[in-house]
Design an enzyme around this catalytic site. Structure first.
Site, PDB file in Angstrom:
ATOM      1  N   ARG A 139       0.825  -1.210   0.000  1.00 53.81           N
ATOM      2  CA  ARG A 139       0.000   0.000   0.000  1.00 53.81           C
ATOM      3  C   ARG A 139       0.859   1.261   0.000  1.00 53.81           C
ATOM      4  O   ARG A 139       0.464   2.305  -0.526  1.00 53.81           O
ATOM      5  CB  ARG A 139      -0.993   0.006   1.164  1.00 53.81           C
ATOM      6  CG  ARG A 139      -2.064   1.085   1.042  1.00 53.81           C
ATOM      7  CD  ARG A 139      -3.186   0.926   2.068  1.00 53.81           C
ATOM      8  NE  ARG A 139      -4.285   0.112   1.588  1.00 53.81           N
ATOM      9  CZ  ARG A 139      -5.364   0.563   0.939  1.00 53.81           C
ATOM     10  NH1 ARG A 139      -5.503   1.859   0.702  1.00 53.81           N
ATOM     11  NH2 ARG A 139      -6.314  -0.255   0.548  1.00 53.81           N
ATOM     12  N   GLU A 150      -9.470   6.410   6.997  1.00 59.18           N
ATOM     13  CA  GLU A 150      -8.038   6.648   6.827  1.00 59.18           C
ATOM     14  C   GLU A 150      -7.664   7.915   6.043  1.00 59.18           C
ATOM     15  O   GLU A 150      -6.683   8.580   6.389  1.00 59.18           O
ATOM     16  CB  GLU A 150      -7.397   5.439   6.122  1.00 59.18           C
ATOM     17  CG  GLU A 150      -7.421   4.184   6.958  1.00 59.18           C
ATOM     18  CD  GLU A 150      -7.184   2.946   6.112  1.00 59.18           C
ATOM     19  OE1 GLU A 150      -7.989   2.677   5.197  1.00 59.18           O
ATOM     20  OE2 GLU A 150      -6.197   2.248   6.349  1.00 59.18           O
TER      21      GLU A 150
END
Lengths: 766, 159
Positions: A315, A717
């Site tokens: 990620r 997030e």
């Protein structure tokens, strides 16, 4: 209109219990008579061979019932969340991090267990630990999991033909979750092989499967329950497995309820954190600041085991572009093994580290060309024809131009930047900095199979509704959002809907509540369950009244059946009497996504969430101390399911990100011992650190072009990375002492100490 | 080890308990008296999740021995509402969404109640620094600070 439908700013479902202290967390559950307490005995050295473990004094300590070591595990002594086989519950021959569990002691009280644990005589032949990621790379430590490389075009050729090239490196620190409620698990033995575990986990199904594996029993024998957590932030995604397993093994061994709750110091030393990274980058760009090529390597301190480090470092690569088009690019990850606790998920999951590096690259270009970094950003935004990411997904939903444009105006960025430059030019000791940075964040688990969810909805014959879904509540307001979806589906007031505790008995094989996916996945699953029940109700109405489906309509508080309005409760009662099934299990899987890790190509993300923040700081150049003066945020949550909850996520995410990049410093000594293992030495933001002015707005015009739940977007997030504007504002204040001629290369966290060192460096003093 | 017999007042009610010498007030509140609204966040007085008021003074219950409660008056979160009638701070915190996971909330409410009793008209700066001993990891504090300022204004208006 119903009370508490979607898009309404409804208070958290537990708010009254929160403010009165009546909300029940795991440690508040009344303990049955005979409850025992477990405590971990852990390694005091970071790396070594165990030559002796004498637990006689532990066993002889007052109140002690027994101890558990590796040989007492009935199933496998192994809790790797990804099946890597590298995480024993209790070390057997080798210890590989300070704080690694060696045994557990079980006693009549927690205090007795805690005191007894300190009586162990452990002999370890100490070996040299590899502590930092830089050391790990230099000393050739292995990867804990397979690295990833993303390639599009030819980075080497792109760099070669660029008019300008810069090479640099950046250290990006880790972060402790510091959820206010620490880890805790409470296991209650049942008949046969059964055990019920109450614990504070973001991933009940994984905890269930792990407990079963460790006990050597089928998953059907284990129930995991989570009513609520006192914060999670990723720290309770895989890290709770240790505690759930120890409590369950002890509960079955002594056939008594067993609770385990480490103190804060052990919680911090023995469980994983955000990965710190060491990034090396080279960027090529033209004289207008347009990026031609990027070649970068992102090495992460993974600690001793794989845990979630594979997807975390993946990620990071997925987000190293942040909002910018890299024509020729090569990005590679290095998930390094170190002799430190195994790092894990934390809000953003590697993404923030990637974005920080991407924004450093922008800063490098801006300082090299003597331009405002915002101009460089705009020149490189994804745009038509320049819209393919390094992982070959096309960016189809980009709204950054509008978000950044509106924020620029709203925050009065240009005028304030001029004022800052003017004031700094007077040469005072207090220097100011201002920065406006964007965020683009990919939504979906990159492990594609995780993008599924289940829900269970019962309509009782009095019209009340029980909702259960596979997500967990950790304060983020997931339960209230999903309940709003259900209220909206049936067109009933929200107070008719009760959300019950998350339990593996009601929804099996659930995914972690992580990756910001909670309301996207569980909201859709709950809606599916509602639609199934509604379809049966419509059929019942048509059959009983001889009308067509389009003549049945769910209206606020009642159902229109032909010409008649029937109250919800009466309608449900009549359906029950007509033997209509009023319960359904809903399911959802995210469409469109696919990802091939071997080729580094696919569409790992269903959509992107966007946002931007403008931060202004002042820095005391004599001490390095600073204050965040003002922050303006414009953030995209699509059509918000609940604006009150979503604004809270944006504010909280920003401040947590600000802590990560400023005051939160994890510090290991040369022996690999974490020396910042309590809030006394590890500084998260305080109320006094809140920006003096803090203006947070949702982009109300935004609608998710994808068919997400009520066209909303994930919010957990993405706002975390808005805090990069603070780091960059600090950087600008530092750069002012050398008249902005040089990029200060301010690494993170930018503690006052680090800011001061950067100021001195810019002055040429050191 | 002989236990200590303590007579104290908790939320206005005379309360008796037996405790070990080393037990903290927080242990006794949570484990013996079932007053679990006070939370243990760190056990070292750094997070404020166990904030209680003892004889008008804000303390961390994890740093005070239970035996020291003898003859004193202790106020906890459980005594803040009057039955179902919430204290104005509690009401404002839930209206303004000044909470998320809820673990810091009891301590912050107890701390701010104590602040407003001392100073009904605090500046925002005073609120921010008064709460610097109460960690919140979820909210970012903004709504908390605004809720306290708003409540203080309401309470001054009502007085």
């Amino acid at each position: 209109m119903i009370k508490g439908g979607v898009h309404q700013p409804i208070a958290h479902d537990s708010a009254v219990k929160h403010v009165t202290g009546r909300a029940e967390y795991c440690d508040d559950i009344p303990e049955p008579a005979g409850t025992l307490h477990a405590y971990l005995g852990v390694s005091e050295v970071a790396h070594g061979r165990i030559t002796g473990m004498d637990l006689s004094a532990v066993l002889a300590a007052p109140g002690v019932v027994g101890v558990l070591t590796a040989k007492d595990i009935p199933g496998e002594n192994q809790i790797s969340a990804v099946g890597a086989g590298d995480e024993p519950i209790f070390a057997e021959e080798v210890v590989e991090f300070h704080g690694q569990p060696l045994f557990a002691v079980v006693a009549e009280t927690r205090d007795a267990a805690r005191r007894a644990a300190a009586q162990a005589k452990i002999e370890i032949n100490t070996l040299d630990p590899v502590v930092t990621v830089g050391d790990a790379v230099e000393r050739g430590m292995p990867h804990v999991t397979a690295p990833l490389t993303l390639v599009r075009g030819d980075a080497a050729a792109g760099l070669a033909r660029s008019a300008n090239r810069i090479r640099g490196r950046m250290e990006i620190g880790g972060q402790e979750h510091l959820y206010l409620e620490g880890h805790i698990a409470f296991a209650i033995p049942g008949e046969d092989e059964d055990v019920v575990v109450h614990c504070s986990t973001q991933h009940p199904s994984e905890a269930q499967h792990m407990v079963a594996h460790v006990l050597g029993v089928p998953s059907h024998s284990v129930v995991v329950n989570v009513r609520r957590m006192g914060g999670g932030f990723g720290g309770k995604e895989s890290q709770m497995n240790l505690f759930a397993c120890v409590a369950a093994v002890a509960a079955k061994r002594w056939n008594r309820p067993v609770k385990i709750r480490p103190d804060r110091d052990q919680d911090m030393a023995s469980t994983g954190k955000r990965h710190d990274f060491l990034c090396s980058y080279e960027v090529g760009f033209d004289d207008d600041g347009r990026i031609e090529a990027v070649d970068a390597e992102l090495a992460a301190r993974c600690g001793v085991a794989a845990d979630l480090s594979g997807p975390v470092t993946d990620r990071a690569l997925f987000h190293a572009d942040n909002a910018y088009f890299f024509p020729d690019v090569r990005l590679s990850s290095r998930p390094m093994k170190t002799h430190t606790v195994s790092n894990t998920a934390f809000r953003g999951f590697g993404g923030p580290q990637g974005v920080v590096m991407g924004e450093r690259i922008i800063e490098e270009i801006a300082y090299a060309l003597g331009r405002d970094p915002l101009e460089i950003r705009k020149a490189n935004f994804y745009s038509a024809g320049r819209d393919v990411t390094p992982y070959h997904q096309t960016v189809e939903d980009n709204i950054l131009e509008r978000i950044v444009g509106e924020l620029e105006e709203r925050s009065d960025y240009q005028a304030r930047r001029s004022a800052v430059l003017e004031e700094n030019a007077t040469g005072g000791l207090i220097r100011r900095g201002i920065a406006l940075t964007p965020v683009k964040f990919g939504i979906s688990f990159t492990a594609t199979w995780y993008n599924q969810a289940g829900a269970l909805v019962h309509v009782y014959n009095d019209g009340s509704i029980m909702l259960n879904h596979g997500g967990t509540e950790m304060g983020q307001g997931l339960n209230i959002k999903v309940a709003q979806v259900v209220a909206d589906a049936f067109q009933v007031d929200l107070d008719l809907v009760k959300v019950t505790k998350t339990t593996t008995e009601k929804v099996p094989n659930s995914s972690a509540t992580a990756a910001s996916s909670g309301s996207d996945l569980n909201g859709m699953a709950a809606r599916d369950a509602c639609e199934q029940i509604k379809a049966r109700l419509v059929e019942f109405a048509c059959d009983s009244k001889g009308i067509k489906p389009e003549e049945v309509e769910f209206r606020p508080g009642h159902v229109r059946v032909g010409d008649a309005d029937i109250g919800w409760a009466d309608f449900v009662k009549s359906a029950y009497l007509a033997r209509v099934q009023l319960s359904a299990a809903g399911f959802y899987k995210t469409p469109k996504i696919h990802w091939d890790r071997e080729t580094g190509q696919g569409r790992p993300f269903y959509y992107f969430a966007y946002g931007a923040a403008c931060s202004e700081v002042s820095v005391d150049t004599l001490t390095g101390e600073y204050q965040v003066e003002r922050v303006d945020i414009l953030h995209d949550v699509g059509r918000s399911l609940n604006p009150a909850i979503d604004v809270g996520q944006v504010e909280g995410g920003f401040i947590q990100g600000m802590g990560w990049l400023t005051t939160e410093e994890l510090w290991w000594d040369a022996q690999g011992r974490l020396r910042t293992h309590a809030p006394s030495t590890y500084k998260i933001p305080l109320a006094s650190d809140r920006p003096r002015a803090f203006n947070v707005t949702l982009a109300e015009w935004s609608v998710n072009p994808e068919r997400t739940i009520k066209r909303s977007k994930a919010v957990g997030e993405p706002p975390f990375m808005l805090a990069i504007s603070v780091l960059e504002a600090l950087s600008m204040a530092v750069a002012s002492v050398a008249d902005y001629r040089e990029c200060p290369r301010l690494d993170a966290p930018a503690t006052p100490e680090r800011v001061l060192m950067a100021v001195e460096r810019m002055r040429g003093v050191v | 080890m002989s236990q200590i017999h303590v007579i104290t007042t908790i939320n206005g009610d005379e309360t008796e308990f037996l405790c070990e010498a080393q037990e903290t007030l927080l242990d006794v509140l949570r484990d013996h008296l079932d007053l679990t609204g006070s939370k243990e966040g760190c056990g070292t007085g750094d997070c404020g999740a166990c904030s209680v008021i003892v004889d008008g003074r804000l303390v961390c219950a994890c740093l005070m021995l239970a035996g020291e409660a003898e003859g004193r008056s202790v106020e906890t979160i459980e005594g803040m509402a009057d039955g179902d009638d919430l204290h104005p701070l509690q009401q404002k915190f839930l209206e303004m969404a000044a909470l998320q996971c809820g673990v810091c909330t009891p301590g912050i409410l107890v701390a701010t109640k104590n602040l407003l009793e001392r100073n009904p008209n605090p500046t925002e700066e005073e609120v921010r620094y008064w709460l610097a001993g109460n960690l919140c990891r979820c909210t970012g504090y903004d709504k908390i600070i605004r809720a306290v300022m708003d409540t203080a204004a309401d309470m001054r208006g009502a007085a």
